[in-house]
Design an enzyme around this catalytic site. Structure first.
Site, PDB file in Angstrom:
ATOM      1  CG  HIS A 109      46.768  26.123-127.918  1.00 28.39           C
ATOM      2  ND1 HIS A 109      45.588  25.817-127.293  1.00 28.39           N
ATOM      3  CD2 HIS A 109      46.668  27.446-128.255  1.00 28.39           C
ATOM      4  CE1 HIS A 109      44.810  26.896-127.243  1.00 28.39           C
ATOM      5  NE2 HIS A 109      45.435  27.884-127.835  1.00 28.39           N
ATOM      6  CB  ALA A 225      33.843  14.735-131.482  1.00 30.16           C
TER       7      ALA A 225
HETATM    8  N1  APR Z   1      33.131  15.113-128.025  1.00 25.46           N
HETATM    9  C1  APR Z   1      33.061  16.462-128.223  1.00 25.46           C
HETATM   10  N2  APR Z   1      33.278  17.352-127.257  1.00 25.46           N
HETATM   11  C2  APR Z   1      33.591  16.890-126.042  1.00 25.46           C
HETATM   12  C3  APR Z   1      33.689  15.517-125.744  1.00 25.46           C
HETATM   13  C4  APR Z   1      33.439  14.604-126.814  1.00 25.46           C
HETATM   14  N3  APR Z   1      33.507  13.278-126.636  1.00 25.46           N
HETATM   15  N4  APR Z   1      34.024  15.361-124.446  1.00 25.46           N
HETATM   16  C5  APR Z   1      34.148  16.601-123.940  1.00 25.46           C
HETATM   17  N5  APR Z   1      33.868  17.522-124.893  1.00 25.46           N
HETATM   18  C6  APR Z   1      33.912  18.989-124.802  1.00 25.46           C
HETATM   19  C7  APR Z   1      33.598  19.547-123.452  1.00 25.46           C
HETATM   20  O1  APR Z   1      32.201  19.745-123.308  1.00 25.46           O
HETATM   21  C8  APR Z   1      34.356  20.869-123.485  1.00 25.46           C
HETATM   22  O2  APR Z   1      33.556  21.903-124.011  1.00 25.46           O
HETATM   23  O3  APR Z   1      35.242  19.359-125.086  1.00 25.46           O
HETATM   24  C9  APR Z   1      35.504  20.602-124.463  1.00 25.46           C
HETATM   25  C10 APR Z   1      36.866  20.512-123.831  1.00 25.46           C
HETATM   26  O4  APR Z   1      37.179  21.747-123.291  1.00 25.46           O
HETATM   27  P1  APR Z   1      38.605  22.090-122.667  1.00 25.46           P
HETATM   28  O5  APR Z   1      39.021  21.014-121.722  1.00 25.46           O
HETATM   29  O6  APR Z   1      38.503  23.476-122.163  1.00 25.46           O
HETATM   30  O7  APR Z   1      39.579  21.993-123.901  1.00 25.46           O
HETATM   31  P2  APR Z   1      39.884  23.052-125.038  1.00 25.46           P
HETATM   32  O8  APR Z   1      38.675  23.829-125.418  1.00 25.46           O
HETATM   33  O9  APR Z   1      40.616  22.337-126.108  1.00 25.46           O
HETATM   34  O10 APR Z   1      40.881  23.996-124.283  1.00 25.46           O
HETATM   35  C11 APR Z   1      41.534  24.962-125.011  1.00 25.46           C
HETATM   36  O11 APR Z   1      42.991  25.520-123.217  1.00 25.46           O
HETATM   37  O12 APR Z   1      43.874  24.314-121.542  1.00 25.46           O
HETATM   38  C12 APR Z   1      44.172  25.053-122.653  1.00 25.46           C
HETATM   39  O13 APR Z   1      45.883  25.006-124.240  1.00 25.46           O
HETATM   40  C13 APR Z   1      44.882  24.219-123.662  1.00 25.46           C
HETATM   41  O14 APR Z   1      44.368  23.743-125.933  1.00 25.46           O
HETATM   42  C14 APR Z   1      43.814  23.889-124.650  1.00 25.46           C
HETATM   43  C15 APR Z   1      42.935  25.118-124.572  1.00 25.46           C
END
Ligand code: APR
Length: 242
Positions: A109, A225
């Protein structure tokens, strides 16, 4: 050493413990605005100042943040595995700063520290400094507004980056695929994870919450994580099955 071929896919959850808010979590809101509505071409066209303010604040936060144990565990595995690729949806530089070499990282991204022209190919990196005179950055080549070098909602992924991932896939099935800290909302995340593991590889998910990928995982760690990944990687590197 880890004798095998490894693909890791990460999302915002991996940087959450470094103090960088996830997109869809409660903390993700900024000035009461939903990030999934700010990170769009439409938002930039309507109010580029607002979108730049948000990115400048995020850049500052990322500059001040430190890699956490999850980034370090991934870097450690990346350095010790026979073959390794990290595909991250994160636009921060924490995987790199944790010590994982750039050639093992695909930022699918984009990179928040890149500023690129919204019209021509001109781009520049801003790891250190920020345009902070309050004016919108303009392209020195064509005069158009510059924008953050990230992939916004509704935009295409960079074909060259897709090719790096596909090329890794062509190299053979993975023994281990780890998907950590992503809500796995994008089809390509699920597709890469499933294709990479092939018939026999392990697919491990690390996320405190279940996602649409969970049903396919051979193992799920419903934990942060920063807790699960160091334990998992230490086990792998000392030959204990996860
Ligand atoms: N350890 C592991 N996972 C975690 C933690 C943690 N400490 N805290 C939160 N999470 C998880 C949440 O449960 C959720 O499933 O991380 C995930 C974050 O999800 P999103 O906010 O949707 O992020 P992401 O999946 O990276 O989004 C993908 O969407 O907004 C766009 O381009 C942006 O790269 C991003 C993409």
């Amino acid at each position: 050493m880890f004798n095998g071929r490894v693909l890791i896919i990460t999302g915002a959850g991996v940087s959450a413990e470094s103090g960088i808010p996830t997109f869809r979590g409660k903390d993700g809101y900024w000035r009461n605005l939903d990030p999934t509505k700010l990170a769009t071409p439409k938002a930039f066209a309507r109010d580029p100042n607002l979108v730049w303010d948000w990115y400048c604040e995020r850049r500052q936060r990322i500059r001040k943040a430190q890699p956490n144990p999850a980034h370090r565990a991934i870097a450690n595995l990346g350095l010790q595995a026979d073959e390794f690729l990290l595909v991250t949806q994160n636009v921060d530089d924490l995987h790199l700063r944790a010590g994982l070499p750039a050639e093992k990282i695909v930022q699918i991204h984009g990179d928040i520290f890149m500023t690129r022209c919204s019209r021509c190919e001109f781009r520049r990196y801003e790891h250190e400094q920020e345009h902070d005179d309050g004016s919108l950055p303009k392209c020195q080549e064509c005069g158009e507004y510059m924008r953050p070098g990230v992939v916004w909602f509704g935009e295409q992924l960079d074909a060259a980056k897709i090719e790096i991932v596909e090329n890794f896939m062509r190299g053979g099935d993975c023994d281990l695929v780890i998907v950590a800290g992503t809500s796995a909302l994008f089809g390509y995340v699920i597709d890469w994870a499933l294709r990479a593991r092939g018939q026999a590889g392990q697919l491990i998910e690390v996320n405190p919450e279940e996602t649409s990928l969970s049903q396919f995982a051979t193992k799920s760690f419903l934990e942060p994580a920063g807790i699960a990944l160091p334990r998992l990687v230490n086990g792998l590197l000392s030959n204990v099955s996860p």
